[in-house]
Motif scaffolding. Structure first.
Motif, PDB file in Angstrom:
ATOM      1  N   ARG A 124       0.821  -1.212   0.000  1.00 10.33           N
ATOM      2  CA  ARG A 124       0.000   0.000   0.000  1.00 10.33           C
ATOM      3  C   ARG A 124       0.851   1.256   0.000  1.00 10.33           C
ATOM      4  N   GLY A 156       2.091   2.331  -3.453  1.00 12.48           N
ATOM      5  CA  GLY A 156       1.004   2.465  -4.399  1.00 12.48           C
ATOM      6  C   GLY A 156       0.809   1.262  -5.297  1.00 12.48           C
ATOM      7  N   ARG A 176      -4.196  -0.981  -3.991  1.00 18.04           N
ATOM      8  CA  ARG A 176      -5.139   0.040  -3.501  1.00 18.04           C
ATOM      9  C   ARG A 176      -6.135  -0.558  -2.562  1.00 18.04           C
TER      10      ARG A 176
END
Length: 61
Positions: free
Chosen positions: A55, A58, A61
């Motif tokens: 997370r 990125g 999600r």
């Protein structure tokens, strides 16, 4: 003068971890064809930790 050269080693390493972990996670997921549990085993970590780590850069999600 501080007892360390410029900054503590753990602090210096923190900047390098996200880029390396991002690459390692992508490589493990590719090798395991998107299987998160298998990628976690490949990286020798708990799947929940892999999800948390993913997370941050990125990846997930």
């Amino acid at each position: 003068m501080p007892p360390w050269p410029s900054m503590p080693i753990w602090h210096a390493a923190r900047g390098a971890i996200p880029a390396r972990s991002d690459q390692a996670i992508h490589a493990a997921l590719a090798a395991c064809r998107g299987n998160w549990a298998a990628a976690a085993r490949r990286l020798a970590m708990d799947p929940s930790n892999l999800h948390k780590l993913a997370r941050r850069p990125g990846i997930k999600r």
